[in-house]
Design an enzyme around this catalytic site. Structure first.
Site, mmCIF file in Angstrom:
data_model
loop_
_atom_site.group_PDB
_atom_site.id
_atom_site.type_symbol
_atom_site.label_atom_id
_atom_site.label_comp_id
_atom_site.label_asym_id
_atom_site.label_seq_id
_atom_site.Cartn_x
_atom_site.Cartn_y
_atom_site.Cartn_z
ATOM 1 N N PHE A 206 -65.003 85.126 110.099
ATOM 2 C CA PHE A 206 -65.129 83.920 110.932
ATOM 3 C C PHE A 206 -65.013 82.612 110.141
ATOM 4 O O PHE A 206 -64.270 81.697 110.540
ATOM 5 C CB PHE A 206 -66.467 83.953 111.693
ATOM 6 C CG PHE A 206 -66.738 82.710 112.489
ATOM 7 C CD1 PHE A 206 -66.103 82.492 113.701
ATOM 8 C CD2 PHE A 206 -67.611 81.733 112.020
ATOM 9 C CE1 PHE A 206 -66.331 81.335 114.439
ATOM 10 C CE2 PHE A 206 -67.851 80.577 112.751
ATOM 11 C CZ PHE A 206 -67.211 80.371 113.956
ATOM 12 N N ASN A 207 -65.766 82.456 109.043
ATOM 13 C CA ASN A 207 -65.781 81.162 108.338
ATOM 14 C C ASN A 207 -64.379 80.787 107.839
ATOM 15 O O ASN A 207 -63.989 79.616 107.873
ATOM 16 C CB ASN A 207 -66.754 81.198 107.148
ATOM 17 C CG ASN A 207 -68.201 81.273 107.579
ATOM 18 O OD1 ASN A 207 -68.536 80.917 108.705
ATOM 19 N ND2 ASN A 207 -69.059 81.757 106.690
ATOM 20 N N ASN B 81 -70.418 77.831 113.780
ATOM 21 C CA ASN B 81 -71.023 78.689 114.795
ATOM 22 C C ASN B 81 -71.226 77.953 116.117
ATOM 23 O O ASN B 81 -71.189 78.551 117.185
ATOM 24 C CB ASN B 81 -72.379 79.205 114.298
ATOM 25 C CG ASN B 81 -72.229 80.285 113.241
ATOM 26 O OD1 ASN B 81 -71.303 81.091 113.294
ATOM 27 N ND2 ASN B 81 -73.127 80.296 112.267
ATOM 28 N N THR C 281 -71.853 78.212 103.620
ATOM 29 C CA THR C 281 -72.105 79.404 104.446
ATOM 30 C C THR C 281 -71.530 79.225 105.855
ATOM 31 O O THR C 281 -71.940 79.901 106.791
ATOM 32 C CB THR C 281 -73.613 79.721 104.528
ATOM 33 O OG1 THR C 281 -74.292 78.610 105.141
ATOM 34 C CG2 THR C 281 -74.200 79.997 103.162
ATOM 35 N N HIS D 134 -75.541 87.711 106.753
ATOM 36 C CA HIS D 134 -74.533 87.321 105.764
ATOM 37 C C HIS D 134 -75.001 86.241 104.779
ATOM 38 O O HIS D 134 -74.868 86.372 103.558
ATOM 39 C CB HIS D 134 -73.285 86.765 106.473
ATOM 40 C CG HIS D 134 -72.788 87.564 107.611
ATOM 41 N ND1 HIS D 134 -71.919 88.614 107.464
ATOM 42 C CD2 HIS D 134 -73.020 87.476 108.948
ATOM 43 C CE1 HIS D 134 -71.619 89.127 108.649
ATOM 44 N NE2 HIS D 134 -72.276 88.451 109.567
ATOM 45 N N ASP D 135 -75.442 85.118 105.345
ATOM 46 C CA ASP D 135 -75.468 83.878 104.559
ATOM 47 C C ASP D 135 -76.472 83.833 103.409
ATOM 48 O O ASP D 135 -76.167 83.231 102.364
ATOM 49 C CB ASP D 135 -75.655 82.678 105.493
ATOM 50 C CG ASP D 135 -74.434 82.466 106.380
ATOM 51 O OD1 ASP D 135 -73.359 82.992 106.044
ATOM 52 O OD2 ASP D 135 -74.564 81.774 107.398
ATOM 53 N N ASP E 108 -77.592 81.456 108.648
ATOM 54 C CA ASP E 108 -77.692 80.216 107.871
ATOM 55 C C ASP E 108 -79.160 79.784 107.790
ATOM 56 O O ASP E 108 -79.602 79.266 106.753
ATOM 57 C CB ASP E 108 -76.904 79.084 108.535
ATOM 58 C CG ASP E 108 -75.444 79.411 108.733
ATOM 59 O OD1 ASP E 108 -74.604 78.964 107.941
ATOM 60 O OD2 ASP E 108 -75.137 80.120 109.710
ATOM 61 N N ASP F 131 -73.739 76.025 108.808
ATOM 62 C CA ASP F 131 -73.505 75.825 110.244
ATOM 63 C C ASP F 131 -74.521 76.640 111.054
ATOM 64 O O ASP F 131 -74.152 77.526 111.804
ATOM 65 C CB ASP F 131 -72.059 76.224 110.613
ATOM 66 C CG ASP F 131 -71.753 77.693 110.384
ATOM 67 O OD1 ASP F 131 -72.436 78.337 109.536
ATOM 68 O OD2 ASP F 131 -70.847 78.234 111.061
HETATM 69 C C1 BDR Z 1 -70.256 84.181 109.119
HETATM 70 O O1 BDR Z 1 -69.955 83.641 110.406
HETATM 71 C C2 BDR Z 1 -71.120 83.168 111.018
HETATM 72 O O2 BDR Z 1 -71.235 83.695 112.307
HETATM 73 C C3 BDR Z 1 -72.284 83.521 110.144
HETATM 74 O O3 BDR Z 1 -73.221 82.460 110.127
HETATM 75 C C4 BDR Z 1 -71.671 83.767 108.794
HETATM 76 O O4 BDR Z 1 -71.655 82.589 108.019
HETATM 77 C C5 BDR Z 1 -70.026 85.673 109.142
HETATM 78 O O5 BDR Z 1 -68.702 85.954 109.480
HETATM 79 CA CA CA Z 2 -72.833 80.596 108.697
#
Ligand code: BDR
Ligand code: CA
Length: 319
Positions: free
Chosen positions: A171-172, A48, A131, A246-247, A26, A21
């Site tokens: 978040f994801n 996102n 991701t 993160h991703d 990402d 996303d």
């Molecule tokens: C995740 O949430 C998104 O904002 C980032 O792309 C990552 O995948 C981190 O919590």
């Molecule tokens: Ca992401």
């Protein structure tokens, strides 16, 4: 559980489908995947930003890297919950902060789920790398349970022992807990890059400068994206000096497994909680009678070495 693949330089690249996303991080996952995996396809999901934006951003990244990889757009909302986005981190476009080109065209299809199913049936041994919210992957596993034994595994970014969107949830997983529950209980190899790990992997100012110092257009675009991403992180946190990237960890977990420390754990997803929906329940009890591990939980990263992999991948495509 099968261990993550090892990286011998002579081994063929790991085939993956990156389900994302974009999203600043990402976008970096796409760069690392392009360089170090056989990137069979990119699928997009609402997360996102709305689906139209995440798809647009994925196509722009594909174009900037001059890849032939197909981009298929997928779910425009979670399984049962309304779509919710993260403009407060990524901007309204999902990838604010840089002067981006127009995408070269539309996605290859709007049926990412059907494409994932068909592709994984035609060719066994593909890793799925989500991701973003795991809606597409859950829909594919639900429609085609045989995928569970056809894929090599799932390496995902999400979860952790603390949250970011809520006190409990990353978040994801917070976006689509029901989808995450399907993924975490699918029964095959599962690698989790959660917040415990990814907060160790930050776009610190000197690391962004390593990217900005590279020649070429891509490096300039990505350093502008890093600047924006880090600015939102540092403005929102007390104790962080750069965005958590993160991703790409979910990609490097497959391509560079030696970067990571890990534990096997049983992990489940909270779907009912009024305050805890999307929480990963990581069973850390020291009891003999606990459920068998279902997850290779990545707990630490050699951040400098990981960053060098990102810099080298960007340099490869930056002309
Ligand atoms: C995740 O949430 C998104 O904002 C980032 O792309 C990552 O995948 C981190 O919590
Ligand atoms: Ca992401």
């Amino acid at each position: 559980m099968s261990p993550a693949p090892s990286t011998s330089t002579s081994a063929p690249p790991v085939p993956i489908i990156l389900d994302c996303d974009p999203g600043h991080d990402d976008a970096i996952a796409i760069v690392v995947a392009a360089r170090h995996t056989e990137l069979v396809g990119i699928t997009t999901v609402a997360g996102n930003a709305p689906l139209s934006s995440t798809t647009r951003n994925a196509i722009i990244m594909r174009d900037l890297l001059e890849l032939a990889t197909p981009v298929h757009s997928g779910a425009n909302r979670p399984l049962i919950r309304p779509a919710r986005h993260a403009g407060y981190v990524h901007g309204a476009s999902g990838m604010d902060g840089a002067d981006l080109p127009e995408p070269s065209g539309p996605p290859a299809s709007h049926d990412a789920v059907g494409w994932i199913i068909e592709t994984c049936r035609q060719r066994e041994g593909i890793w799925l790398v989500p991701t973003g919210p795991m809606t597409n992957i859950a829909l594919a596993l639900r429609a085609a349970p045989d995928l569970a034994s056809r894929i090599a595994g799932i390496s995902l970014m999400g979860g952790g022992t603390f949250g970011n969107r809520t006190a409990a949830a990353e978040f994801n997983l917070w976006c689509d807990p029901e989808a995450a529950d399907i993924v975490f209980s699918y029964g095959g190899p599962l690698i989790m890059s959660g917040l415990d790990l990814t907060h160790q992997f930050q776009a610190l100012p000197h690391r962004i400068e390593m990217v900005r110092a590279l020649p070429g257009h891509l490096a300039a675009v990505l350093s502008d994206l890093f600047d924006f991403f880090s600015a939102t992180y540092t403005s929102r946190h007390h104790h962080i000096d750069g965005a958590a990237v993160h991703d790409p960890c979910a990609v490097m977990a497959l391509t560079h497994p030696d970067l990571f420390t890990r534990r096997l754990a049983h992990v489940e997803i909270e779907t009912q909680g009024e305050r805890t929906a999307g929480m990963t329940i990581i069973d850390q009890r020291d009891l003999k009678e606990v459920p068998d591990p279902n997850c290779d939980w990545l707990t630490g990263i050699d951040a400098d070495a990981g960053w060098q992999i990102i810099v080298d991948a960007i340099a490869h495509y930056s002309r």
